[in-house]
Motif scaffolding. Sequence first.
Motif, PDB file in Angstrom:
ATOM      1  N   GLU A  50       1.014  -1.247  -0.106  1.00  0.00           N
ATOM      2  CA  GLU A  50      -0.083  -0.026   0.092  1.00  0.00           C
ATOM      3  C   GLU A  50       0.935   1.428   0.187  1.00  0.00           C
ATOM      4  N   GLY A  53       2.697   1.510  -3.333  1.00  0.00           N
ATOM      5  CA  GLY A  53       1.548   1.913  -4.222  1.00  0.00           C
ATOM      6  C   GLY A  53       1.159   3.544  -4.196  1.00  0.00           C
ATOM      7  N   ASN A  54       0.929   3.952  -2.756  1.00  0.00           N
ATOM      8  CA  ASN A  54       0.765   5.463  -2.388  1.00  0.00           C
ATOM      9  C   ASN A  54       1.874   6.212  -3.076  1.00  0.00           C
ATOM     10  N   ARG A  57       1.442   6.273  -6.892  1.00  0.00           N
ATOM     11  CA  ARG A  57       0.366   7.131  -7.353  1.00  0.00           C
ATOM     12  C   ARG A  57       0.359   8.409  -7.295  1.00  0.00           C
ATOM     13  N   MET A 106     -11.206   6.358   6.598  1.00  0.00           N
ATOM     14  CA  MET A 106     -11.551   5.409   5.461  1.00  0.00           C
ATOM     15  C   MET A 106     -12.540   6.427   4.647  1.00  0.00           C
ATOM     16  N   ALA A 109     -18.749   4.255   1.809  1.00  0.00           N
ATOM     17  CA  ALA A 109     -18.610   2.942   1.274  1.00  0.00           C
ATOM     18  C   ALA A 109     -18.370   2.789  -0.194  1.00  0.00           C
ATOM     19  N   LEU A 110     -19.005   3.530  -1.068  1.00  0.00           N
ATOM     20  CA  LEU A 110     -18.799   2.967  -2.426  1.00  0.00           C
ATOM     21  C   LEU A 110     -17.959   3.874  -3.179  1.00  0.00           C
ATOM     22  N   ALA A 111     -16.942   4.715  -2.504  1.00  0.00           N
ATOM     23  CA  ALA A 111     -15.833   5.122  -3.212  1.00  0.00           C
ATOM     24  C   ALA A 111     -14.730   4.340  -3.592  1.00  0.00           C
ATOM     25  N   GLU A 112     -14.157   4.510  -4.831  1.00  0.00           N
ATOM     26  CA  GLU A 112     -13.259   3.668  -5.535  1.00  0.00           C
ATOM     27  C   GLU A 112     -11.919   3.789  -5.210  1.00  0.00           C
ATOM     28  N   ARG A 115      -8.745   4.495   0.337  1.00  0.00           N
ATOM     29  CA  ARG A 115      -8.511   3.812   1.571  1.00  0.00           C
ATOM     30  C   ARG A 115      -7.150   3.299   2.171  1.00  0.00           C
ATOM     31  N   GLY A 116      -6.092   3.731   1.118  1.00  0.00           N
ATOM     32  CA  GLY A 116      -4.955   3.185   1.298  1.00  0.00           C
ATOM     33  C   GLY A 116      -4.151   3.799   2.734  1.00  0.00           C
ATOM     34  N   LEU A 119      -5.850   1.839   5.762  1.00  0.00           N
ATOM     35  CA  LEU A 119      -5.675   0.530   5.617  1.00  0.00           C
ATOM     36  C   LEU A 119      -4.197   0.404   6.371  1.00  0.00           C
ATOM     37  N   ALA A 122      -4.308   0.795   9.840  1.00  0.00           N
ATOM     38  CA  ALA A 122      -4.771  -0.272  10.789  1.00  0.00           C
ATOM     39  C   ALA A 122      -3.658  -1.358  10.847  1.00  0.00           C
TER      40      ALA A 122
END
Lengths: 153, 110
Positions: A50, A53-54, A57, A106, A109-112, A115-116, A119, A122
């Motif tokens: 993650e 990837g961050n 990105r 976070m 709910a339906l965001a694409e 969350r990275g 996460l 956590a």
Amino acid sequence: MPEPILLCADRLPAEPGTLETVHDHLEDLWAAAGHVPALDRMAFDTAVIETVGNTIRHGVGDPGPVELGMELVASPAELRATIVEFGAASAAPNAPLGTVPCGGVMADALAESGRGLALIRALVSLDFERDGATNVWRLYRPTHATEPGHGTD
Amino acid sequence: MQVTVERHDTYTEVRGEGRLNMAAAPKLKDVISSEISAGSRQIVVDLSATEFMDSSGLGALIGCLKMARQAGGDLRISQVPPQVLMVLQLTSMDRVLTPYPDSASAFSRA
């Protein structure tokens, strides 16, 4: 007690294909660090990928392309990763020193996306540092070697 | 990641083999988008061979779920391995993408 296992990589291009290289390094780490419980491996793998990837990105080259360095350490009681963005603009240009960029909230709910970082937080302790022309991300997770079933897959 | 499709009577099964990360997420999304465009409405993503998923992979699944619902259908997931389940639970997305034990049961009580 096992000795700490250290694995380093340098000058990786900040592009999606590098994620496979990082996965390979993590597999090499676990091959050498058999004492680390499966749950900790899974959590650490996820947090490291993650974070890398961050940087791929969101990393902005200043002035050239961003390159990544990585150090992975598996000690008897903890896992540590240092991920460095060489030649990158600051990931936290307006934040006080030592602040981890972006919130850890976070996404809806339906965001694409979004969350990275939540996460990562956590799964590990996360610190950020701006050092010259580099962004430095430090991940830390204590391992749970006394739990039943440790070291098995 | 290798993505394969198998059409059944009542659902279309999409199987992702390998790592579902930032590099692979667009491929999964393209395949499922094509299936929905071709008329599939009930999609099951078999994750038994998905050895790793990150938040980009999760984002692709959510994008596909939205596409399926907008087309009047739905998307469900089956045979979820431990690492993928961990990501779903930590992001609370297991409430939206409920794991099913196998693809055949995912729409059996639709």
